[in-house]
Design a protein around this motif. Structure first.
Motif, short mmCIF file in Angstrom:
data_model
loop_
_atom_site.label_atom_id
_atom_site.label_comp_id
_atom_site.label_asym_id
_atom_site.label_seq_id
_atom_site.Cartn_x
_atom_site.Cartn_y
_atom_site.Cartn_z
N ILE A 143 0.87 -1.22 0.02
CA ILE A 143 -0.06 -0.05 0.05
C ILE A 143 0.99 1.36 -0.13
N ARG A 144 0.73 2.27 -1.10
CA ARG A 144 1.42 3.20 -1.15
C ARG A 144 0.83 4.31 -0.06
N ALA A 145 1.73 5.17 0.30
CA ALA A 145 0.97 6.29 1.15
C ALA A 145 1.83 7.79 1.20
N GLU A 146 0.95 8.83 0.80
CA GLU A 146 1.96 9.99 1.01
C GLU A 146 1.27 11.18 1.93
N SER A 147 1.98 11.86 2.47
CA SER A 147 1.55 12.95 3.16
C SER A 147 1.02 13.97 2.15
#
Length: 300
Positions: free
Chosen positions: A157-161
């Protein structure tokens, strides 16, 4: 030996779901068909992959060791067999499912929808409520984008702020605390509170912060959404602590925002998606619009 690449997808699903039935549902095949695929995988690898332990199935040490490698290999194969093509937004017809925190839907959803409609009128957005428990919809492809304050830990799972938010205290106009020059932690704790919790939890990190100061508060109710909690505060002397971005239009409701008298770090808002969509041109386009909408809503 001639290998069937379908087995790679089956192995990935089996390792992610931990069951034949779950893997079958994920790949839209029957359970008997997935069971046969598991048998073929076992014969090919010489490993059981999943073993029965009571009512559940547990991955073998070999399966655990190759799980990430299988993810990456499948992603590479999908990229080769489905190369990116130029995106024609005018003719794009697609439905995206977004699971966002309810306050983010209210603040950023309208801007995102307006941008989508202006650029790709054939695209539809499905905003769905957050689940009360951790769920694998991103992995299953049932949800395209998540946006909330929780950073996912799964490796695929990709996640970015996309922004930060801090908590403030909301009370009705004319509340006794609005007549006090400084709301201290002691006065905050002495009031009655309504909390926001999809699971109905009567305590959260605020109670931990108060406990470190030797204080406790009285929580008399929980609400499943911030909008509902604000209505409780609107008609009573209850306090509700919510992200500052949520308070942008509370004046119209007869509510007032006050500083939270506790030292707490800002909460980071994350945009998350499954890695299978890394090179999907339509998904890339939607992510960019979502980033813009979420960033604007996070501005103070």
């Amino acid at each position: 030996m001639q290998l069937d690449l379908n087995l790679l997808a089956a192995l990935d699903a089996l390792l992610e779901e931990g069951s034949v039935a779950g893997a079958a549902a994920r790949l839209h095949v029957t359970a008997p068909a997935m069971s046969r695929s598991l048998g073929r995988i076992r014969r090919t690898t010489g490993d059981e992959i999943l073993v029965r332990t009571g009512r559940t199935m547990t991955p073998t040490p070999y399966a655990i060791a190759v799980r990430q490698q299988v993810h990456e290999l499948l992603h590479e194969v999908q990229g080769v067999l489905a190369p990116s093509r130029e995106l024609d937004l005018a003719t794009l017809e697609r439905t995206f499912t977004l699971r966002w925190h309810d306050s983010l839907v209210a603040l950023s959803g309208p801007a995102l929808l307006a941008s989508v409609r202006a650029q790709a009128p054939g695209v539809r957005l499905r905003f769905v409520a957050e689940s009360s428990t951790d769920s694998p919809e991103l992995r299953r492809g049932e949800v395209d984008l998540e946006a909330n304050a929780g950073r996912p830990s799964a490796p695929d799972i990709r996640a970015e702020s996309v922004g930060e938010t801090r908590l403030v205290v909301v009370v009705r106009r004319g509340h006794p605390l609005t007549r006090i020059k400084t709301v201290t932690a002691k006065r905050y704790a002495a009031a009655e509170h309504v909390t926001v919790s999809r699971r109905g939890n009567l305590s959260n990190g605020l109670d931990d912060a108060l406990a470190r100061l030797g204080l406790t508060r009285s929580v008399v109710a929980t609400a499943p959404t911030e909008a509902a909690a604000l209505e409780f505060a609107r008609g009573s002397d209850l306090l509700v602590s919510v992200p500052e971005a949520t308070t942008r239009s509370i004046a119209d409701l007869g509510l007032v925002a006050l500083p939270l008298p506790l030292e707490l770090p800002s909460a980071t808002v994350y945009l998350s998606w499954h890695q299978r969509y890394d090179t999907d041109q339509a998904h890339i386009w939607l992510r960019e619009l979502a980033r813009t909408a979420l960033a604007v809503s996070g501005e103070s």
